[in-house]
Design a protein around this motif. Structure first.
Motif, PDB file in Angstrom:
ATOM      1  N   THR A 267       1.180 102.821  61.581  1.00  0.00           N
ATOM      2  CA  THR A 267       1.379 103.757  60.482  1.00  0.00           C
ATOM      3  C   THR A 267       1.451 102.975  59.173  1.00  0.00           C
ATOM      4  N   GLY A 268       2.095 101.799  59.232  1.00  0.00           N
ATOM      5  CA  GLY A 268       2.137 100.926  58.060  1.00  0.00           C
ATOM      6  C   GLY A 268       3.033 101.432  56.950  1.00  0.00           C
ATOM      7  N   CYS A 269       4.273 101.773  57.273  1.00  0.00           N
ATOM      8  CA  CYS A 269       5.171 102.303  56.251  1.00  0.00           C
ATOM      9  C   CYS A 269       5.598 101.218  55.265  1.00  0.00           C
ATOM     10  N   GLY A 270       5.553 101.566  53.986  1.00  0.00           N
ATOM     11  CA  GLY A 270       6.024 100.660  52.951  1.00  0.00           C
ATOM     12  C   GLY A 270       7.533 100.690  52.901  1.00  0.00           C
TER      13      GLY A 270
ATOM     14  N   LEU B  27      11.317 106.259  56.872  1.00  0.00           N
ATOM     15  CA  LEU B  27      11.088 105.274  57.932  1.00  0.00           C
ATOM     16  C   LEU B  27      11.611 105.876  59.231  1.00  0.00           C
ATOM     17  N   CYS B  28      11.101 105.410  60.362  1.00  0.00           N
ATOM     18  CA  CYS B  28      11.673 105.873  61.628  1.00  0.00           C
ATOM     19  C   CYS B  28      12.761 104.907  62.082  1.00  0.00           C
ATOM     20  N   ALA B  29      13.373 105.201  63.219  1.00  0.00           N
ATOM     21  CA  ALA B  29      14.512 104.409  63.690  1.00  0.00           C
ATOM     22  C   ALA B  29      14.177 102.923  63.817  1.00  0.00           C
ATOM     23  N   LYS B  30      13.003 102.611  64.334  1.00  0.00           N
ATOM     24  CA  LYS B  30      12.664 101.197  64.498  1.00  0.00           C
ATOM     25  C   LYS B  30      12.647 100.495  63.145  1.00  0.00           C
ATOM     26  N   GLY B  31      12.066 101.148  62.165  1.00  0.00           N
ATOM     27  CA  GLY B  31      11.996 100.566  60.831  1.00  0.00           C
ATOM     28  C   GLY B  31      13.379 100.311  60.246  1.00  0.00           C
ATOM     29  N   TYR B  32      14.252 101.301  60.393  1.00  0.00           N
ATOM     30  CA  TYR B  32      15.591 101.153  59.815  1.00  0.00           C
ATOM     31  C   TYR B  32      16.387 100.006  60.418  1.00  0.00           C
TER      32      TYR B  32
ATOM     33  N   HIS C  15       3.800 107.274  66.378  1.00  0.00           N
ATOM     34  CA  HIS C  15       3.494 107.236  64.935  1.00  0.00           C
ATOM     35  C   HIS C  15       4.359 108.283  64.240  1.00  0.00           C
ATOM     36  N   PRO C  16       5.684 108.106  64.300  1.00  0.00           N
ATOM     37  CA  PRO C  16       6.596 109.178  63.887  1.00  0.00           C
ATOM     38  C   PRO C  16       6.409 109.633  62.439  1.00  0.00           C
ATOM     39  N   ILE C  17       6.058 108.741  61.559  1.00  0.00           N
ATOM     40  CA  ILE C  17       5.966 109.148  60.148  1.00  0.00           C
ATOM     41  C   ILE C  17       4.657 109.913  59.894  1.00  0.00           C
ATOM     42  N   ILE C  18       3.652 109.632  60.669  1.00  0.00           N
ATOM     43  CA  ILE C  18       2.431 110.446  60.602  1.00  0.00           C
ATOM     44  C   ILE C  18       2.728 111.837  61.178  1.00  0.00           C
TER      45      ILE C  18
HETATM   46  S1  SF4 Z   1       6.480 104.903  61.719  1.00  0.00           S
HETATM   47 FE1  SF4 Z   1       8.336 103.700  62.126  1.00  0.00          FE
HETATM   48  S2  SF4 Z   1       7.619 101.911  63.285  1.00  0.00           S
HETATM   49 FE2  SF4 Z   1       5.819 102.862  62.364  1.00  0.00          FE
HETATM   50  S3  SF4 Z   1       5.537 101.725  60.434  1.00  0.00           S
HETATM   51 FE3  SF4 Z   1       6.752 103.563  59.963  1.00  0.00          FE
HETATM   52  S4  SF4 Z   1       8.882 102.884  60.103  1.00  0.00           S
HETATM   53 FE4  SF4 Z   1       7.644 101.338  61.132  1.00  0.00          FE
END
Ligand code: SF4
Ligand SMILES: Nc1nc2c(c(=O)[nH]1)N[C@H]1C(S)=C(S)[C@@H](COP(=O)(O)OP(=O)(O)OC[C@H]3O[C@@H](n4cnc5c(=O)[nH]c(N)nc54)[C@H](O)[C@@H]3O)O[C@H]1N2
Ligand SMILES: Nc1nc2c(c(=O)[nH]1)N[C@H]1C(S)=C(S)[C@@H](COP(=O)(O)OP(=O)(O)OC[C@H]3O[C@@H](n4cnc5c(=O)[nH]c(N)nc54)[C@H](O)[C@@H]3O)O[C@H]1N2
Ligand SMILES: [Mo]
Length: 759
Positions: free
Chosen positions: A53-56, A81-86, A214-217
């Motif tokens: 997804t490539g979240c900034g 952001l999703c949980a992994k990102g946080y 791809h939670p943010i998509i």
């Molecule tokens: S959707 Fe989640 S894991 Fe994927 S890039 Fe965004 S924050 Fe990171």
């Protein structure tokens, strides 16, 4: 707003349920700092290191440590952001970080200095090359390495060492999507973009568990659906996944039978006059083989006669009525349709064909290159597109659309790299399963593995762990954590700097390139892979090839290598990337804004402004995309009397692949501690199995023992377990099949036949 970690996990666990009523999936612009942690003294612009997804995001730094992250509101993820990102900050400080180079001597690990370690690695590689030639060494890389890193490895192995035995985990992931794009349009990479989500009226999600992978998509799809009650979602997946909760139409079917379904959808579209005959006549050709003659619409109709909805129902178990409805929903005039797919199509022995059939539906209906109308393959890893596909870091590729097998392309790259003509070997190297088979057989004797964990992520592990662990092979692993299921088999492990500890470019799903800036110093003695590869090159006598003073200098060379190709991103200077929040190629000059929709007049710089048509498929010599006649084919393995169940594997929201990273985050580990076998209640009843019973799942290749979870997610006859567990007893890849697609050479992780017994 600051969320505690507990709140966050609760929020994301509830997210998929909330999805149906349109509650956001992730908290906007929340930071991951738990209460009590001091606020950062500065924010460094970066990107999430997990999915495609490539979240900034911004990395919060205090006293030289990363203390939090927050989503970038000016990027496509709009601050989410999703949980992994946080939870990214905590992976940096995990007690499992590898801090020093290590060597295995007589079965025990000893610490080495960098100089000793690199000297040993270079000496053993040189020995193998001298005694057995350059084809006896190899490189196995990653769609998670930075673009500059993959570029450096590519140059070192193909032009320095002179072997094309360099492949990477995108072969397990995106190879079939690449095969689909290249065979249909002549060029890799999608034409659409994330913004199309905001314009789509119909979403066709096939073989993608978008909600978890791809939670943010997925969240953007939900936003679109809650904004307009006429938006429809079709989910095609043999499991009733979290993604299917927003489906207006869920097509479930026997694994591996969706080629019949996709052909049947095409047949309904033609039968009911839902195709766009002008588009088909102007922009497409019909084929059933790459070398055969161009065929006609009449040939195609004859081919489709075998795939009426009724015939497809008999093959797939999905009702003819549902297939008809899906086709009509997809093709309805005046509405924008967007397809997204991932491993449910790619990880198949018919992966490329399945990709072609999705493209067919868009080509037949002309629903392509318009806002909201596009096929968009979702990329798995954060830099599979940018670093490996585009950068050409695979055994058959050269950078930016060039092929090893093409002499003109080799000459071009040799000139750009200032190496003598004939340096690059003309024969494609070994792709992933062949590379690891060669390690088993001893024809490849030394292998460098970087930023990937094949000792856990390869299919049929009983087979491929052999060569990795053999006394006759020399295996070096660049890794940020220790131990891993690959590192334990290696001879030398090198401590790699992780994410915020280094700088470089990632390119995600929508041709979006973004810069990750260095925020903090590496842990212990860890070094960026860029520095490790440079050091190795120097010690092997190829220092001049990669004598970059900085990652930026390498980037400037990369821009030159891409110039004049269909990928051209000459205008993406480092300076611009530091300021902006992601740029989409083609972007051929510094003033260019980037390209949202490829092949489209007025948007794509390679389509002349006075082109007579809205679309120009310039990737193919005749400027026509191919509508492929691809028959339904069985998967390599189907259930039988001895192995009566289908087995499929995949992801859950909280974990990343081999869980070397997410497994060290207490909150994520607690949320999903182990792999479970998801079994349909009907099957559980017949087997006499209840939730929490231990079950053995065995295939012809190996077995695992996991707890059962009886749940109406997989269809009857299908068992699912996630791929993240690293305990021997629960590593699903002992069971999975290593049969590959003949075009893409991607393995069929998604389908094997198993027996289920109470353990
Ligand atoms: S959707 Fe989640 S894991 Fe994927 S890039 Fe965004 S924050 Fe990171
Ligand atoms: N949380 C999380 N997110 C990730 C990752 C991660 O490890 N964790 N990894 C990233 C990577 S590298 C990738 S490649 C992507 C993968 O993203 P996805 O492909 O969306 O995820 P998977 O769970 O592997 O598989 C998707 C679905 O394919 C279905 N499937 C199985 N057999 C068939 C079939 O025959 N036909 C169809 N149509 N579907 C089938 C499965 O039931 C499953 O729900 O996720 C990325 N995002
Ligand atoms: N059963 C089953 N198996 C599958 C799949 C499936 O769906 N089912 N999916 C396949 C797919 S699509 C994929 S993409 C693969 C993924 O498989 P892998 O790539 O093997 O899995 P990862 O856990 O992502 O491995 C990345 C490794 O790099 C390390 N690392 C992290 N950052 C850095 C860094 O900056 N430098 C270095 N040197 N190391 C770093 C991590 O600790 C980790 O060990 O798995 C494949 N395997
Ligand atoms: Mo992947």
């Amino acid at each position: 707003m600051v969320l505690s970690r507990r709140d966050f996990i609760k929020a994301s666990a509830a997210a998929t349920a909330a999805a149906t009523v349109g509650i956001p999936l992730a908290a906007p612009a929340a930071t991951s700092a738990p209460p009590g942690i001091q606020s950062p003294e500065r924010w460094v612009k970066s990107v999430c290191r997990y999915c495609g997804t490539g979240c900034g995001l911004f990395i919060g730094v205090r006293n030289g440590r990363v203390v939090s992250v927050k989503g970038d509101k000016d990027n496509h993820n709009k601050g989410f952001l999703c949980a992994k990102g946080y939870f990214l900050p905590s992976i940096l400080y995990s007690s499992e970080r590898l801090l020093h180079p290590m060597v295995k001597r007589n079965g025990t690990w000893e610490r080495l200095s960098w100089d000793e370690a690199m000297d040993l690695v270079a000496r053993r590689f040189r020995q193998v090359i001298e005694q057995h030639g350059p084809q006896a060494v190899g490189f196995y890389g990653s769609g998670q390495a930075l673009t500059e890193e993959s570029y450096l490895a590519n140059k070192l192995f193909k032009a320095g060492i002179r072997t094309n035995n360099m492949d990477g985990n995108p072969r397990l992931c995106m190879a079939s999507a690449v095969g689909g794009y290249v065979t249909t349009y002549g060029k890799d990479e999608p034409m659409g973009c994330y913004e199309d989500i905001d314009h789509a009226d119909v979403f066709f999600l096939i073989g993608s568990n978008t909600a978890e992978a791809h939670p943010i998509i997925y969240q953007r799809i939900i936003q679109r659906k809650s904004a307009d009650k006429n938006v429809r979602v079709i989910v095609a997946d043999p499991r009733r996944t979290a993604t299917a909760r927003i489906a207006d139409l869920h097509m479930d079917f026997l694994p591996g039978t969706d080629l019949a379904i996709l052909n049947a959808m095409a047949s309904v579209i033609l039968q009911e006059g839902l195709a766009d005959p002008d588009f088909v006549a102007t922009h497409t050709t019909f084929r059933d083989s790459p070398d055969g003659p161009a065929l006609s619409l009449e040939d195609y109709r004859r081919f489709l006669a075998a795939y009426t909805p009724e015939k497809a129902e008999a093959i797939s178990g999905c009702s003819a009525e549902l297939i008809g409805k899906a086709a009509r929903m997809f093709a309805e005039r005046g509405r924008a349709t967007m397809s997204m797919w991932t491993m449910g199509l790619n990880q198949r022995t018919s992966g490329v064909a399945a990709n072609n059939l999705v493209h067919n539906l868009h080509l037949l209906t002309g629903k392509i290159g318009l806002p909201g109308s596009t096929p968009l393959s979702l990329t798995g890893q954060p830099n599979a597109c940018g670093g490996v596909r585009d950068g050409g870091a695979l055994s058959h590729l050269l950078p930016y659309g060039r092929l090893i097998a093409n002499e003109k392309h080799r000459r071009e790259i040799e000139q750009l790299w200032s190496v003598p003509e004939g340096t690059i070997q003309p024969k494609p190297g070994l792709s992933t399963v062949d590379l690891f088979s060669a390690l088993n057989e001893g024809t490849v004797k030394a292998l460098l593995i970087l930023c990937t964990n094949p000792g856990q992520s390869m299919p049929n592990l009983n087979k491929y762990r052999k060569g990795l662990g053999s006394d006759d092979t020399f295996v070096v692993v660049s890794e940020a954590f220790f131990p891993t299921r690959t590192a334990e088999l290696a001879d030398v492990v090198l401590p790699a700097a992780l994410w915020a500890e280094k700088e470089g470019v990632y390119g995600c799903t929508e041709r979006r390139y973004q810069l990750l800036e260095k925020a903090v110093e590496p842990a212990g003695e860890a070094r960026p892979d860029f520095a490790i590869l440079k050091d190795l090159a120097r010690r092997l006598g190829h220092g001049a090839l990669v004598n970059f003073q900085s990652e930026e200098e390498a980037w400037n060379e990369i821009r030159k290598v891409a110039r004049g190709t269909a990928y051209d991103f000459t205008g993406m200077t480092r300076e611009r990337m530091r300021k902006e929040h992601g740029l989409l190629w083609p972007l051929p000059s510094e003033g260019h804004p980037g390209t949202k929709r490829r092949y489209v007049r007025g948007e794509d710089p390679f389509v002349p402004a006075d082109h007579p048509h809205r679309i120009d498929f310039y990737g193919r010599p005749d400027h026509r995309a191919v509508i492929w006649m691809r028959p339904q084919k069985d998967p390599a393995e189907k259930p039988d009397a001895e192995y009566p169940f289908y087995f499929t594997t995949g992801r859950v929201l909280e974990h990343w692949h081999t869980s070397t990273m997410t497994g060290t985050v207490p909150e994520l580990r607690r949320a999903v501690p182990t792999a479970l076998a998801e079994i349909h209640p009907e099957d559980a009843r017949n087997l006499g199995i209840a939730t929490r019973d231990r079950v053995r799942i065995s295939s012809r290749r190996g077995s695992i023992v996991v707890e059962a979870r009886v749940v109406e997610i997989p269809r009857p006859g299908l068992i699912f377990a996630h791929m993240h567990d690293r305990e021997t007893e629960r590593m699903v890849n002992y069971v999975t099949n290593d049969a590959t697609d003949p075009i893409s050479r991607q393995p069929e992780f998604k389908i094997s036949a198993v027996r289920v017994d109470k353990a």
